[in-house]
Design an enzyme around this catalytic site. Sequence first.
Site, PDB file in Angstrom:
ATOM      1  N   PRO A 192       4.592 -10.177 -36.984  1.00  0.00           N
ATOM      2  CA  PRO A 192       5.017  -9.565 -37.647  1.00  0.00           C
ATOM      3  C   PRO A 192       5.811  -8.137 -36.635  1.00  0.00           C
ATOM      4  O   PRO A 192       5.960  -6.734 -37.041  1.00  0.00           O
ATOM      5  CB  PRO A 192       3.437  -8.769 -38.026  1.00  0.00           C
ATOM      6  CG  PRO A 192       2.696  -9.409 -37.654  1.00  0.00           C
ATOM      7  CD  PRO A 192       3.354 -10.880 -37.208  1.00  0.00           C
TER       8      PRO A 192
ATOM      9  N   TYR B 209      15.870  -4.516 -35.118  1.00  0.00           N
ATOM     10  CA  TYR B 209      15.384  -4.032 -35.534  1.00  0.00           C
ATOM     11  C   TYR B 209      15.258  -2.798 -36.304  1.00  0.00           C
ATOM     12  O   TYR B 209      14.519  -2.984 -37.576  1.00  0.00           O
ATOM     13  CB  TYR B 209      14.528  -3.143 -34.280  1.00  0.00           C
ATOM     14  CG  TYR B 209      13.669  -2.703 -35.191  1.00  0.00           C
ATOM     15  CD1 TYR B 209      11.702  -2.717 -34.552  1.00  0.00           C
ATOM     16  CD2 TYR B 209      12.920  -1.088 -35.595  1.00  0.00           C
ATOM     17  CE1 TYR B 209      11.119  -2.402 -35.236  1.00  0.00           C
ATOM     18  CE2 TYR B 209      11.727  -0.802 -36.150  1.00  0.00           C
ATOM     19  CZ  TYR B 209      10.641  -1.868 -36.219  1.00  0.00           C
ATOM     20  OH  TYR B 209       9.511  -1.027 -36.073  1.00  0.00           O
TER      21      TYR B 209
ATOM     22  N   HIS C  26      12.134   7.070 -38.939  1.00  0.00           N
ATOM     23  CA  HIS C  26      12.481   7.277 -37.548  1.00  0.00           C
ATOM     24  C   HIS C  26      13.782   6.788 -37.508  1.00  0.00           C
ATOM     25  O   HIS C  26      13.929   5.482 -37.913  1.00  0.00           O
ATOM     26  CB  HIS C  26      10.831   6.332 -37.676  1.00  0.00           C
ATOM     27  CG  HIS C  26      10.023   6.696 -37.999  1.00  0.00           C
ATOM     28  ND1 HIS C  26       8.485   6.300 -37.504  1.00  0.00           N
ATOM     29  CD2 HIS C  26       9.051   7.672 -38.984  1.00  0.00           C
ATOM     30  CE1 HIS C  26       7.785   6.390 -37.738  1.00  0.00           C
ATOM     31  NE2 HIS C  26       8.546   7.203 -38.604  1.00  0.00           N
TER      32      HIS C  26
ATOM     33  N   LYS D  97       9.665  -7.426 -40.200  1.00  0.00           N
ATOM     34  CA  LYS D  97      10.738  -8.254 -40.512  1.00  0.00           C
ATOM     35  C   LYS D  97      10.793  -8.996 -41.951  1.00  0.00           C
ATOM     36  O   LYS D  97      11.956  -9.087 -42.762  1.00  0.00           O
ATOM     37  CB  LYS D  97      11.863  -9.225 -40.073  1.00  0.00           C
ATOM     38  CG  LYS D  97      12.104  -8.663 -38.951  1.00  0.00           C
ATOM     39  CD  LYS D  97      13.509  -8.412 -39.191  1.00  0.00           C
ATOM     40  CE  LYS D  97      13.999  -6.977 -38.185  1.00  0.00           C
ATOM     41  NZ  LYS D  97      13.990  -6.091 -38.416  1.00  0.00           N
TER      42      LYS D  97
ATOM     43  N   TYR E 284       5.085  -0.013 -29.549  1.00  0.00           N
ATOM     44  CA  TYR E 284       4.906  -1.006 -29.477  1.00  0.00           C
ATOM     45  C   TYR E 284       4.337  -1.231 -27.753  1.00  0.00           C
ATOM     46  O   TYR E 284       5.197  -0.884 -26.926  1.00  0.00           O
ATOM     47  CB  TYR E 284       6.062  -2.107 -29.477  1.00  0.00           C
ATOM     48  CG  TYR E 284       6.194  -2.378 -30.832  1.00  0.00           C
ATOM     49  CD1 TYR E 284       5.986  -3.280 -31.597  1.00  0.00           C
ATOM     50  CD2 TYR E 284       7.079  -1.367 -31.886  1.00  0.00           C
ATOM     51  CE1 TYR E 284       5.845  -3.566 -33.090  1.00  0.00           C
ATOM     52  CE2 TYR E 284       7.957  -1.479 -32.792  1.00  0.00           C
ATOM     53  CZ  TYR E 284       7.292  -2.232 -34.073  1.00  0.00           C
ATOM     54  OH  TYR E 284       7.624  -2.454 -35.519  1.00  0.00           O
TER      55      TYR E 284
HETATM   56  P1  RFL Z   1       3.449 -12.845 -50.718  1.00  0.00           P
HETATM   57  O1  RFL Z   1       3.364 -10.626 -50.907  1.00  0.00           O
HETATM   58  O2  RFL Z   1       2.130 -12.950 -50.151  1.00  0.00           O
HETATM   59  O3  RFL Z   1       2.383 -12.688 -52.875  1.00  0.00           O
HETATM   60  C1  RFL Z   1       3.095 -13.819 -53.434  1.00  0.00           C
HETATM   61  C2  RFL Z   1       2.363 -13.330 -54.282  1.00  0.00           C
HETATM   62  O4  RFL Z   1       2.187 -14.930 -55.089  1.00  0.00           O
HETATM   63  C3  RFL Z   1       0.751 -14.799 -55.841  1.00  0.00           C
HETATM   64  N1  RFL Z   1       0.802 -16.111 -55.823  1.00  0.00           N
HETATM   65  C4  RFL Z   1       0.671 -16.814 -56.892  1.00  0.00           C
HETATM   66  N2  RFL Z   1       0.898 -16.485 -58.344  1.00  0.00           N
HETATM   67  C5  RFL Z   1       0.815 -17.626 -58.554  1.00  0.00           C
HETATM   68  N3  RFL Z   1       0.511 -18.635 -58.287  1.00  0.00           N
HETATM   69  C6  RFL Z   1       0.098 -19.283 -58.310  1.00  0.00           C
HETATM   70  N4  RFL Z   1       0.157 -20.776 -57.707  1.00  0.00           N
HETATM   71  C7  RFL Z   1       0.290 -18.268 -56.378  1.00  0.00           C
HETATM   72  N5  RFL Z   1       0.088 -18.278 -55.458  1.00  0.00           N
HETATM   73  C8  RFL Z   1       0.166 -16.637 -54.603  1.00  0.00           C
HETATM   74  C9  RFL Z   1      -0.184 -14.232 -54.995  1.00  0.00           C
HETATM   75  O5  RFL Z   1      -1.086 -13.614 -55.087  1.00  0.00           O
HETATM   76  C10 RFL Z   1       1.069 -12.800 -54.067  1.00  0.00           C
HETATM   77  O6  RFL Z   1       0.778 -12.131 -54.812  1.00  0.00           O
HETATM   78  O7  RFL Z   1       4.428 -12.975 -50.579  1.00  0.00           O
HETATM   79  P2  RFL Z   1       6.412 -12.183 -51.124  1.00  0.00           P
HETATM   80  O8  RFL Z   1       6.463 -11.222 -52.261  1.00  0.00           O
HETATM   81  O9  RFL Z   1       7.513 -13.027 -50.492  1.00  0.00           O
HETATM   82  O10 RFL Z   1       6.105 -10.391 -49.747  1.00  0.00           O
HETATM   83  C11 RFL Z   1       5.919 -11.086 -48.576  1.00  0.00           C
HETATM   84  C12 RFL Z   1       5.415 -10.053 -47.670  1.00  0.00           C
HETATM   85  O11 RFL Z   1       4.229  -9.785 -48.609  1.00  0.00           O
HETATM   86  C13 RFL Z   1       5.252  -9.986 -45.891  1.00  0.00           C
HETATM   87  O12 RFL Z   1       6.332 -10.859 -45.418  1.00  0.00           O
HETATM   88  C14 RFL Z   1       5.296  -8.953 -45.288  1.00  0.00           C
HETATM   89  O13 RFL Z   1       3.827  -8.240 -45.809  1.00  0.00           O
HETATM   90  C15 RFL Z   1       5.348  -9.499 -43.743  1.00  0.00           C
HETATM   91  N6  RFL Z   1       5.171  -8.264 -42.746  1.00  0.00           N
HETATM   92  C16 RFL Z   1       5.434  -6.945 -42.811  1.00  0.00           C
HETATM   93  N7  RFL Z   1       7.354  -7.040 -43.232  1.00  0.00           N
HETATM   94  C17 RFL Z   1       8.489  -6.394 -43.233  1.00  0.00           C
HETATM   95  O14 RFL Z   1       9.365  -6.559 -43.787  1.00  0.00           O
HETATM   96  N8  RFL Z   1       7.677  -5.363 -41.822  1.00  0.00           N
HETATM   97  C18 RFL Z   1       6.438  -5.050 -41.989  1.00  0.00           C
HETATM   98  O15 RFL Z   1       6.433  -4.155 -40.952  1.00  0.00           O
HETATM   99  C19 RFL Z   1       5.028  -6.298 -42.150  1.00  0.00           C
HETATM  100  N9  RFL Z   1       4.323  -6.164 -40.936  1.00  0.00           N
HETATM  101  C20 RFL Z   1       3.131  -8.344 -42.672  1.00  0.00           C
HETATM  102  C21 RFL Z   1       3.159  -6.604 -41.545  1.00  0.00           C
HETATM  103  C22 RFL Z   1       2.698  -9.010 -42.840  1.00  0.00           C
HETATM  104  C23 RFL Z   1       1.588  -8.851 -42.883  1.00  0.00           C
HETATM  105  N10 RFL Z   1       0.530  -9.515 -43.131  1.00  0.00           N
HETATM  106  C24 RFL Z   1      -0.821  -9.378 -43.063  1.00  0.00           C
HETATM  107  C25 RFL Z   1       1.242 -10.965 -43.408  1.00  0.00           C
HETATM  108  C26 RFL Z   1       2.131  -6.629 -41.009  1.00  0.00           C
HETATM  109  C27 RFL Z   1       1.004  -8.022 -41.955  1.00  0.00           C
HETATM  110  C28 RFL Z   1       0.270  -7.385 -40.853  1.00  0.00           C
HETATM  111  C1  PHB Z   2       2.833  -1.831 -40.498  1.00  0.00           C
HETATM  112  O1  PHB Z   2       2.879  -0.716 -40.467  1.00  0.00           O
HETATM  113  O2  PHB Z   2       2.255  -2.431 -40.602  1.00  0.00           O
HETATM  114  C2  PHB Z   2       3.687  -2.359 -39.425  1.00  0.00           C
HETATM  115  C3  PHB Z   2       4.713  -2.400 -38.417  1.00  0.00           C
HETATM  116  C4  PHB Z   2       5.661  -2.751 -37.564  1.00  0.00           C
HETATM  117  C5  PHB Z   2       5.396  -3.681 -37.464  1.00  0.00           C
HETATM  118  C6  PHB Z   2       5.034  -4.312 -37.994  1.00  0.00           C
HETATM  119  C7  PHB Z   2       3.538  -3.803 -38.895  1.00  0.00           C
HETATM  120  O3  PHB Z   2       6.225  -4.518 -36.921  1.00  0.00           O
END
Ligand code: RFL
Ligand code: PHB
Length: 394
Positions: free
Chosen positions: A293, A385, A72, A297, A201
């Site tokens: 989110p 971004y 994109h 990032k 957005y």
């Molecule tokens: P995670 O993915 O939470 O993984 C951590 C892992 O550790 C395990 N764990 C344990 N394991 C052993 N012993 C314990 N005591 C433990 N406690 C926990 C967990 O089960 C898990 O498997 O962290 P990590 O690896 O640092 O990754 C971070 C990302 O997952 C997170 O930053 C992103 O998902 C955030 N995020 C987005 N980031 C982007 O860069 N672009 C996006 O578009 C974006 N959209 C989002 C998002 C996060 C969202 N939510 C639900 C928080 C959209 C949403 C809705």
């Molecule tokens: C997503 O596709 O889950 C998504 C995309 C952009 C954002 C957050 C989440 O800023």
Amino acid sequence: MRTQVAIVGAGPSGLLLGQLLHKAGIDAVIVERQSAEYVLGRIRAGVLEQVTIDLLDEAGVGARMHKEGLVHGGFDMLFKGERHRIDMNRLTGGKNVMVYGQTEVTRDLMDARQAAGLTTVYEAVNVQVHDFDTRNPRVTYEKDGKTNEIQCDFIAGCDGFHGVCRASAPRSAIREYEKVYPFGWLGLLSDTPPVHEELIYANSERGFALCSMRSQTRSRYYLQVPLTDKVEDWSDEAFWQELRLRLDPDARNQLVTGPSIEKSIAPLRSFVTEPLRFGRMFLAGDAGHIVPPTGAKGLNLAATDVKYLFNGLVEYYKEKSEAGVDRYSELALKRIWRAERFSWWFTSLMHRFPENGEIGQKLQEAELDYLIHSEAGSRSVAENYVGLPLDFGL
Ligand code: RFL
Ligand code: PHB
């Protein structure tokens, strides 16, 4: 069991670190609390910055991403009923982002780990970290009723916001900064074609909405909702109806609806831990920080933390120098605070904050109006971004 680096958590941070270390000939074992299926079932991030794409290539897991990911060069901002495109590609001298889901990144990393025959302990119970203030740290866990111990040189705390590593750091050595927003995001995934070829957005009178996607046939949408709402309160029909009301007439007509595959509510939070190092234990990814989110990032920051940590560990093992691991926390935090600023700002700009009153609303509109009409304003949004370069300001 003995290894060089014990990694706690098999989310994207832990798996990416494991893969990079493996390629560099450094041993690592990953211990994860959940099952592999559970980790893959969490629907989260969708947008990868160029630095993350480069890192996945460096880890040798980029092939499917390049084949299936969607490149994109811009996104739309919708306010006062009109859409305005931020042409990221032009404004940043040719940079883009890649739409490729966190689930797929995780799957690619898991597959590579399995193909290389590397150890990941899933469904580990009562994971604990010990003695990280000495040169002989340990991780213990229970599995099938037995207690196991991993002796290591370093512990990488990649265990997310609710993990055990940050919680085990001495309270007197840790400082936490936090802001909790007064709303959440209700997300819906469906096998329907995206409403538009790029992300939208939307700042609407009824609250924020985001139109995103996972592929040409799978859409991801989000709505700003009060923290008191429960997923069960939202039927698919109610979701689609509310989304329509938050879009412009053109998008409203284009919107294809269908049954949800997944629906969940995520709270929004800005959070940073300082430092990210406690003796021989490091925090990386969501274990050390959370961004709302809105700027996409979180996953990208997790990937760049891992890159800095990986560089430090390589320096330690290959050059016998601690300089790199000593600098990890400072380097990573610089980048983290920049992304925290952008995510907080973009969240403040795009959501409804009734508590800020009518003047808050008017000021928000004036800022949006300035941004889309000013080349400098638009460029600032675009360069953040697509992601700042790894060596930005260093
Ligand atoms: P995670 O993915 O939470 O993984 C951590 C892992 O550790 C395990 N764990 C344990 N394991 C052993 N012993 C314990 N005591 C433990 N406690 C926990 C967990 O089960 C898990 O498997 O962290 P990590 O690896 O640092 O990754 C971070 C990302 O997952 C997170 O930053 C992103 O998902 C955030 N995020 C987005 N980031 C982007 O860069 N672009 C996006 O578009 C974006 N959209 C989002 C998002 C996060 C969202 N939510 C639900 C928080 C959209 C949403 C809705
Ligand atoms: C997503 O596709 O889950 C998504 C995309 C952009 C954002 C957050 C989440 O800023």
